[in-house]
Design a protein around this motif. Sequence first.
Motif, mmCIF file in Angstrom:
data_model
loop_
_atom_site.group_PDB
_atom_site.id
_atom_site.type_symbol
_atom_site.label_atom_id
_atom_site.label_comp_id
_atom_site.label_asym_id
_atom_site.label_seq_id
_atom_site.Cartn_x
_atom_site.Cartn_y
_atom_site.Cartn_z
ATOM 1 N N SER A 81 0.833 -1.203 0.000
ATOM 2 C CA SER A 81 0.000 0.000 0.000
ATOM 3 C C SER A 81 0.865 1.250 0.000
ATOM 4 N N LEU A 82 1.957 1.201 0.753
ATOM 5 C CA LEU A 82 2.871 2.337 0.843
ATOM 6 C C LEU A 82 3.469 2.665 -0.525
ATOM 7 N N VAL A 83 3.929 1.645 -1.222
ATOM 8 C CA VAL A 83 4.495 1.835 -2.557
ATOM 9 C C VAL A 83 3.429 2.364 -3.515
ATOM 10 N N GLY A 84 2.233 1.795 -3.431
ATOM 11 C CA GLY A 84 1.161 2.204 -4.320
ATOM 12 C C GLY A 84 0.801 3.668 -4.181
ATOM 13 N N GLY A 85 0.782 4.192 -2.952
ATOM 14 C CA GLY A 85 0.429 5.595 -2.745
ATOM 15 C C GLY A 85 1.346 6.540 -3.492
ATOM 16 N N GLY A 86 2.641 6.287 -3.432
ATOM 17 C CA GLY A 86 3.601 7.124 -4.147
ATOM 18 C C GLY A 86 3.453 7.020 -5.650
ATOM 19 N N ILE A 87 3.226 5.801 -6.147
ATOM 20 C CA ILE A 87 3.037 5.606 -7.583
ATOM 21 C C ILE A 87 1.810 6.378 -8.064
ATOM 22 N N LEU A 139 -1.885 -8.030 -4.342
ATOM 23 C CA LEU A 139 -2.088 -7.293 -5.592
ATOM 24 C C LEU A 139 -3.142 -6.213 -5.408
ATOM 25 N N ALA A 140 -4.201 -6.552 -4.666
ATOM 26 C CA ALA A 140 -5.254 -5.569 -4.404
ATOM 27 C C ALA A 140 -4.721 -4.405 -3.578
ATOM 28 N N ALA A 141 -3.886 -4.686 -2.574
ATOM 29 C CA ALA A 141 -3.317 -3.623 -1.741
ATOM 30 C C ALA A 141 -2.474 -2.666 -2.571
ATOM 31 N N LEU A 142 -1.682 -3.203 -3.496
ATOM 32 C CA LEU A 142 -0.866 -2.363 -4.367
ATOM 33 C C LEU A 142 -1.745 -1.532 -5.294
ATOM 34 N N ASP A 143 -2.734 -2.164 -5.910
ATOM 35 C CA ASP A 143 -3.613 -1.467 -6.846
ATOM 36 C C ASP A 143 -4.445 -0.394 -6.147
ATOM 37 N N ILE A 144 -5.028 -0.738 -4.996
ATOM 38 C CA ILE A 144 -5.871 0.215 -4.276
ATOM 39 C C ILE A 144 -5.018 1.346 -3.702
ATOM 40 N N GLY A 145 -3.799 1.020 -3.247
ATOM 41 C CA GLY A 145 -2.892 2.062 -2.780
ATOM 42 C C GLY A 145 -2.543 3.032 -3.891
ATOM 43 N N THR A 146 -2.339 2.500 -5.105
ATOM 44 C CA THR A 146 -2.048 3.359 -6.255
ATOM 45 C C THR A 146 -3.240 4.251 -6.562
ATOM 46 N N TYR A 147 -4.433 3.675 -6.515
ATOM 47 C CA TYR A 147 -5.639 4.492 -6.722
ATOM 48 C C TYR A 147 -5.750 5.582 -5.656
ATOM 49 N N GLY A 149 -3.378 7.215 -4.120
ATOM 50 C CA GLY A 149 -2.529 8.338 -4.468
ATOM 51 C C GLY A 149 -3.009 9.073 -5.698
ATOM 52 N N LEU A 150 -3.633 8.348 -6.614
ATOM 53 C CA LEU A 150 -4.088 8.929 -7.877
ATOM 54 C C LEU A 150 -5.345 9.763 -7.699
ATOM 55 N N MET A 151 -6.343 9.218 -6.967
ATOM 56 C CA MET A 151 -7.614 9.912 -6.775
ATOM 57 C C MET A 151 -7.976 9.988 -5.289
ATOM 58 N N GLY A 152 -8.246 8.828 -4.681
ATOM 59 C CA GLY A 152 -8.509 8.781 -3.243
ATOM 60 C C GLY A 152 -9.909 8.409 -2.825
ATOM 61 N N PRO A 153 -10.966 9.111 -3.285
ATOM 62 C CA PRO A 153 -12.307 8.809 -2.791
ATOM 63 C C PRO A 153 -12.709 7.361 -3.023
ATOM 64 N N GLY A 154 -13.183 6.716 -1.975
ATOM 65 C CA GLY A 154 -13.607 5.326 -2.078
ATOM 66 C C GLY A 154 -12.537 4.307 -1.725
ATOM 67 N N THR A 155 -11.311 4.765 -1.420
ATOM 68 C CA THR A 155 -10.230 3.831 -1.105
ATOM 69 C C THR A 155 -10.588 2.903 0.047
ATOM 70 N N GLY A 156 -11.117 3.471 1.126
ATOM 71 C CA GLY A 156 -11.481 2.652 2.279
ATOM 72 C C GLY A 156 -12.538 1.618 1.937
ATOM 73 N N ASN A 182 -4.808 1.838 4.546
ATOM 74 C CA ASN A 182 -5.101 3.162 4.004
ATOM 75 C C ASN A 182 -4.121 4.198 4.555
ATOM 76 N N LEU A 183 -3.749 4.044 5.831
ATOM 77 C CA LEU A 183 -2.759 4.948 6.417
ATOM 78 C C LEU A 183 -1.438 4.838 5.668
ATOM 79 N N ALA A 184 -1.027 3.632 5.319
ATOM 80 C CA ALA A 184 0.245 3.437 4.621
ATOM 81 C C ALA A 184 0.262 4.154 3.275
ATOM 82 N N SER A 185 -0.805 3.988 2.489
ATOM 83 C CA SER A 185 -0.841 4.662 1.185
ATOM 84 C C SER A 185 -0.982 6.170 1.338
#
Length: 217
Positions: A81-87, A139-147, A149-156, A182-185
């Motif tokens: 999730s942490l990596v995804g947020g930055g991406i 895979l879901a954690a990476l994808d959702i973390g990326t989302y 960082g990209l947009m945000g609403p609905g991540t939780g 969610n905190l990590a991303s």
Amino acid sequence: METLTLAFLVAAGFVASFIDSQVGGGGVITLPALLAAGLPPAAASATNKLGGTSSALFASINYLRSGLVPMRRVWLLAPLSLVGGGIGVWAFLHSDTGWLVPAVLAVMATMAVYVLVRPKFGADDLPRVGLLPMAAMGLAALDIGTYDGLMGPGTGSFLLFALVSLLGYGFRRAAALGRVLNLASNVSALAYWIFAGHVVWAVGIPMAVSMAAGGWI
């Protein structure tokens, strides 16, 4: 920014974080509110991430104290999730994200229908073990973390749905683990936004305080 507008944003942040800490979706309230207040898209996303990080931090602390968070899963999933947020933030700053809004609305509507037609969805807490469920959730954690960082609403909400569907958690345990992921991303995304210089601190700090209170409660 006018005092009345700032008060509206602070109130919106409190309500959004109170909801978000339980079922996700708080960004559906705060991001449109920031855009309606006149912030440009990048500034709105960055400032929203400051409040979201504050909310996720205090909600996570409470969930951790409750003993609901499965820590072994945290150590496996939070780094993704942490990596995804930055991406995600990098992608926001280097691409056209206009297509994402209708796509996200369609996915959230589909999830809502799925939950409604399965009233017992998330009622039982029967965690699944094995490599395949964890690989899918990773895979879901990476994808959702990326989302996130990209947009945000609905991540939780996406995390909650994934944790119930893929790992078999009940809603309470899924909400607890989802907050920590969610905190990590949020942390990595916020760090990127601060580095890029887009956070409006005069708005973000008051919202962060109100969202910390909402997340804690």
